[in-house]
Design an enzyme around this catalytic site. Structure first.
Site, PDB file in Angstrom:
ATOM      1  N   ASP A 297       0.668  -1.235   0.098  1.00  0.00           N
ATOM      2  CA  ASP A 297      -0.128  -0.002  -0.023  1.00  0.00           C
ATOM      3  C   ASP A 297       0.872   1.259  -0.039  1.00  0.00           C
ATOM      4  O   ASP A 297       0.617   2.038  -0.893  1.00  0.00           O
ATOM      5  CB  ASP A 297      -0.839   0.082   1.365  1.00  0.00           C
ATOM      6  CG  ASP A 297      -1.833  -1.180   1.263  1.00  0.00           C
ATOM      7  OD1 ASP A 297      -2.083  -1.663   0.500  1.00  0.00           O
ATOM      8  OD2 ASP A 297      -2.109  -1.501   2.458  1.00  0.00           O
TER       9      ASP A 297
HETATM   10  P1  ADP Z   1       2.779  -6.373  -0.553  1.00  0.00           P
HETATM   11  O1  ADP Z   1       2.781  -5.793   0.937  1.00  0.00           O
HETATM   12  O2  ADP Z   1       1.707  -5.947  -1.288  1.00  0.00           O
HETATM   13  O3  ADP Z   1       3.142  -7.811  -0.228  1.00  0.00           O
HETATM   14  P2  ADP Z   1       5.496  -6.326  -1.123  1.00  0.00           P
HETATM   15  O4  ADP Z   1       5.756  -7.132  -0.054  1.00  0.00           O
HETATM   16  O5  ADP Z   1       5.950  -6.799  -2.655  1.00  0.00           O
HETATM   17  O6  ADP Z   1       4.001  -5.759  -1.166  1.00  0.00           O
HETATM   18  O7  ADP Z   1       6.492  -4.856  -0.802  1.00  0.00           O
HETATM   19  C1  ADP Z   1       6.257  -3.864  -1.661  1.00  0.00           C
HETATM   20  C2  ADP Z   1       7.435  -3.091  -1.530  1.00  0.00           C
HETATM   21  O8  ADP Z   1       7.693  -2.774  -0.133  1.00  0.00           O
HETATM   22  C3  ADP Z   1       8.695  -3.437  -2.081  1.00  0.00           C
HETATM   23  O9  ADP Z   1       8.850  -3.430  -3.480  1.00  0.00           O
HETATM   24  C4  ADP Z   1       9.721  -2.907  -1.349  1.00  0.00           C
HETATM   25  O10 ADP Z   1      10.060  -1.580  -1.992  1.00  0.00           O
HETATM   26  C5  ADP Z   1       9.163  -2.791  -0.112  1.00  0.00           C
HETATM   27  N1  ADP Z   1       9.721  -3.842   0.822  1.00  0.00           N
HETATM   28  C6  ADP Z   1       8.884  -4.702   1.397  1.00  0.00           C
HETATM   29  N2  ADP Z   1       9.629  -5.564   1.988  1.00  0.00           N
HETATM   30  C7  ADP Z   1      10.850  -4.767   2.205  1.00  0.00           C
HETATM   31  C8  ADP Z   1      12.075  -5.332   3.068  1.00  0.00           C
HETATM   32  N3  ADP Z   1      12.112  -6.551   3.589  1.00  0.00           N
HETATM   33  N4  ADP Z   1      13.151  -4.544   2.667  1.00  0.00           N
HETATM   34  C9  ADP Z   1      12.935  -3.288   2.129  1.00  0.00           C
HETATM   35  N5  ADP Z   1      12.108  -3.149   1.494  1.00  0.00           N
HETATM   36  C10 ADP Z   1      10.707  -3.917   1.308  1.00  0.00           C
HETATM   37 MG    MG Z   2      -0.426  -5.650  -1.337  1.00  0.00          MG
END
Ligand code: ADP
Ligand code: MG
Ligand code: MG
Length: 342
Positions: A297
């Site tokens: 989000d």
């Molecule tokens: P969702 O919350 O919908 O599962 P994601 O897990 O793909 O989405 O996370 C979205 C974005 O958040 C990633 O592209 C990255 O930029 C950031 N992000 C998520 N987890 C990490 C992490 N452990 N370290 C750095 N950035 C993160």
């Molecule tokens: Mg999501």
């Protein structure tokens, strides 16, 4: 940042109050929940909210995917840039939401339902896993009448960008389609989030009806895979799926579609015009991570704020990674509320 039109960005989805608590396998088993999932509550789940509040030291946090995105985008843009629409009840939970959006400087135009409770999302944390069970309540009663009411429709006409969360497909597809068509007919940007893996599977037809209107489609790796499965794509390659999404038929031919798939710590995949690029995330020391709920989000918020400010695509993606990184260092998906003095 360049000057922005008042309420340039209009967002629509389901305002929810998150009831979040550390749980255990016993609690998951009691309600038949999987450790890592997002579902809509059935009758058998409805006891979980009181259970979390009474027995698991739950925290109440303003939530709802696109409402988080709207707050995040407003945080990055000049005052009075973002307005958010959705349905709430007339209760203490709605009051908490009002308070949170006020702190974030987000304007909301809620449809208030006198008979239904404000929607709740139970979040059970077990280790690094998160199980979400949503009782939409009043959010499920959002309707086209509210969107088309003169005051609200004026905001729709005034906006240059729309952001719709895919969770709203379970609520009011006609409202989504009205925004989609308004965007295509007036060459405005329509940004759509896939929201959760169950959306492309259980709401495939409603999703497919919106697809021609996507100027930007945002999802994570699980959502991309479930889209591929639901549509019989013979690939599990995220880049191929992103290319496929970008190349789907398009209503407004003046804009090339961009498909953006985030993958947690792995690079974000961006497809447009037959090309695919990868953008590294902003690395963070795992010890600094407090809560990754709502990373996606927050990504969508930074990205969409970039679009509204007229930034180039690569910068929009970078802004998304930046805000996501900030968000996962805070508890809950409420980066803006906390930064603004919670
Ligand atoms: P969702 O919350 O919908 O599962 P994601 O897990 O793909 O989405 O996370 C979205 C974005 O958040 C990633 O592209 C990255 O930029 C950031 N992000 C998520 N987890 C990490 C992490 N452990 N370290 C750095 N950035 C993160
Ligand atoms: Mg999501
Ligand atoms: Mg993720």
């Amino acid at each position: 940042m360049s000057p922005t039109k008042e309420y340039a960005l209009l967002c629509l989805e389901n305002p929810l109050l998150d009831i979040q608590a550390p749980g255990n396998d016993e609690l998951l088993a009691k309600y038949g929940l999987e450790a890592d999932n997002a579902i809509l509550a059935e009758e058998k789940h409805l006891g979980i909210y009181e259970d979390l509040l009474n027995n698991y030291s739950a925290k109440l946090i303003a939530g709802g995917g696109a409402q988080n995105t709207a707050r995040g985008a407003q945080y990055m843009l000049p005052p009075n840039s973002v307005v958010y629409l959705g349905g709430v009840g007339d209760d203490k939970y709605a009051a908490i939401l009002h308070d949170a959006v006020k702190q974030a400087g987000l304007r909301v135009e809620y449809r208030v339902d006198k008979k239904e409770k404000t929607g709740r999302c139970g979040v059970v944390i077990t280790g690094h896993h998160r199980s979400m069970v949503t009782d939409l309540g009043a959010a499920n009663h959002y309707d086209l009448d509210h969107l088309k009411s003169p005051e609200v429709w004026k905001l729709v006409e005034g906006a240059t960008h729309y952001f719709v969360g895919g969770y709203h497909l379970t609520v009011c597809p006609p409202a989504i389609m009205a925004l989609a068509e308004e965007a295509a007919n007036n060459d405005k940007s329509f940004v759509f989030s896939l929201s959760a893996p169950f959306i492309p599977i259980a709401f495939k037809d409603a999703l497919d009806a919106t697809a021609p209107y996507w100027d930007y489609v945002i999802g994570n790796e699980s959502e991309a895979l479930s889209y591929a499965e639901a549509h019989g794509l013979e690939t599990k390659d995220i880049k191929e799926i992103a290319k496929h999404l970008a190349a789907l038929p398009k209503a407004n031919k003046k804009r090339e579609r961009v498909a953006i798939i985030t993958q947690g710590t792995d690079p974000t995949v961006v497809a447009t015009n037959g090309e695919v690029n990868e953008h590294a995330v902003h690395a963070i020391n795992p010890s600094q991570i407090t809560d990754t709920t709502g990373a996606g989000d927050a990504f969508a918020a930074g990205f969409t704020a970039g679009l509204v400010a007229g930034a180039p695509l690569a910068q929009c993606v970078d802004q998304g990674q930046w805000l996501a990184k900030l968000s996962i260092q805070e508890l809950g998906p409420s980066v803006t509320a906390r930064l603004l003095g919670d």
